[in-house]
Design a protein around this motif. Sequence first.
Motif, PDB file in Angstrom:
ATOM      1  N   HIS A  55       7.467 -41.338-128.265  1.00  0.00           N
ATOM      2  CA  HIS A  55       8.724 -41.106-127.543  1.00  0.00           C
ATOM      3  C   HIS A  55       8.555 -41.251-126.034  1.00  0.00           C
ATOM      4  N   GLY A  56       7.323 -41.606-125.574  1.00  0.00           N
ATOM      5  CA  GLY A  56       7.106 -41.922-124.169  1.00  0.00           C
ATOM      6  C   GLY A  56       6.599 -40.795-123.298  1.00  0.00           C
ATOM      7  N   ILE A  57       6.271 -39.636-123.860  1.00  0.00           N
ATOM      8  CA  ILE A  57       5.750 -38.528-123.075  1.00  0.00           C
ATOM      9  C   ILE A  57       4.222 -38.578-123.093  1.00  0.00           C
ATOM     10  N   ARG A  58       3.627 -38.472-121.916  1.00  0.00           N
ATOM     11  CA  ARG A  58       2.164 -38.408-121.818  1.00  0.00           C
ATOM     12  C   ARG A  58       1.764 -36.936-121.793  1.00  0.00           C
ATOM     13  N   SER A  83      -2.596 -20.734-131.204  1.00  0.00           N
ATOM     14  CA  SER A  83      -1.403 -21.107-130.433  1.00  0.00           C
ATOM     15  C   SER A  83      -1.601 -22.497-129.843  1.00  0.00           C
ATOM     16  N   LEU A  84      -0.588 -23.326-129.996  1.00  0.00           N
ATOM     17  CA  LEU A  84      -0.612 -24.704-129.506  1.00  0.00           C
ATOM     18  C   LEU A  84      -0.067 -24.754-128.085  1.00  0.00           C
ATOM     19  N   ILE A  85      -0.867 -25.289-127.174  1.00  0.00           N
ATOM     20  CA  ILE A  85      -0.430 -25.495-125.791  1.00  0.00           C
ATOM     21  C   ILE A  85      -0.294 -26.998-125.596  1.00  0.00           C
ATOM     22  N   ARG A  86       0.912 -27.441-125.270  1.00  0.00           N
ATOM     23  CA  ARG A  86       1.160 -28.845-124.941  1.00  0.00           C
ATOM     24  C   ARG A  86       1.172 -28.943-123.424  1.00  0.00           C
ATOM     25  N   VAL A  87       0.327 -29.793-122.871  1.00  0.00           N
ATOM     26  CA  VAL A  87       0.288 -29.986-121.430  1.00  0.00           C
ATOM     27  C   VAL A  87       0.932 -31.345-121.159  1.00  0.00           C
ATOM     28  N   ILE A  88       2.087 -31.313-120.510  1.00  0.00           N
ATOM     29  CA  ILE A  88       2.954 -32.482-120.357  1.00  0.00           C
ATOM     30  C   ILE A  88       2.886 -33.027-118.935  1.00  0.00           C
ATOM     31  N   ASP A  89       2.728 -34.343-118.833  1.00  0.00           N
ATOM     32  CA  ASP A  89       2.626 -35.032-117.548  1.00  0.00           C
ATOM     33  C   ASP A  89       4.032 -35.294-116.993  1.00  0.00           C
ATOM     34  N   GLU A  90       4.404 -34.529-115.993  1.00  0.00           N
ATOM     35  CA  GLU A  90       5.717 -34.680-115.370  1.00  0.00           C
ATOM     36  C   GLU A  90       5.788 -35.903-114.456  1.00  0.00           C
ATOM     37  N   ALA A  91       4.626 -36.419-114.045  1.00  0.00           N
ATOM     38  CA  ALA A  91       4.593 -37.556-113.126  1.00  0.00           C
ATOM     39  C   ALA A  91       4.568 -38.896-113.852  1.00  0.00           C
ATOM     40  N   TYR A  92       4.358 -38.892-115.155  1.00  0.00           N
ATOM     41  CA  TYR A  92       4.207 -40.143-115.914  1.00  0.00           C
ATOM     42  C   TYR A  92       5.523 -40.919-115.935  1.00  0.00           C
ATOM     43  N   GLN A  93       5.424 -42.190-115.609  1.00  0.00           N
ATOM     44  CA  GLN A  93       6.607 -43.066-115.582  1.00  0.00           C
ATOM     45  C   GLN A  93       6.411 -44.220-116.540  1.00  0.00           C
ATOM     46  N   GLY A  94       5.975 -43.938-117.770  1.00  0.00           N
ATOM     47  CA  GLY A  94       5.665 -44.950-118.761  1.00  0.00           C
ATOM     48  C   GLY A  94       6.746 -45.820-119.083  1.00  0.00           C
TER      49      GLY A  94
END
Length: 122
Positions: free
Chosen positions: A98-101, A111-122
């Motif tokens: 879906h395009g999220i890095r 516990s699942l921790i998702r670390v999401i790249d807010e700067a990614y412009q894929g």
Amino acid sequence: MASRVTANLPSADFDRTEEFYGRLGFARGYRDEGWMILANGPYEIEFFPMNIDPASSWFSACLRTDDLDGLYETFSAAGLPQDDKAIPRLGEPVVEPHGIRLFYMLDPDGSLIRVIDEAYQG
């Protein structure tokens, strides 16, 4: 006034949780027998006591960052296994369909921790 939301996750053992997250750069902000708050800069996670089976945990939280690679490097230094069956574990950064890095981390309580790249412009 700034608004914020903090994740609330279970911990079967506050000492173990604090040691684990300490290896990831988190420090104690507050702790008593019924609540613990750990922070790493802008990232804050709150924990409550709960006996939990890590293999069946459904708890999760997202950390959003502009420096995914830096945070991954910090988390990698903790030496977590990358085996997809290990608890705890750390996954490598990927770009999801879906395009999220992001990268994933599972803590000792599952516990699942998702670390999401807010700067990614894929």
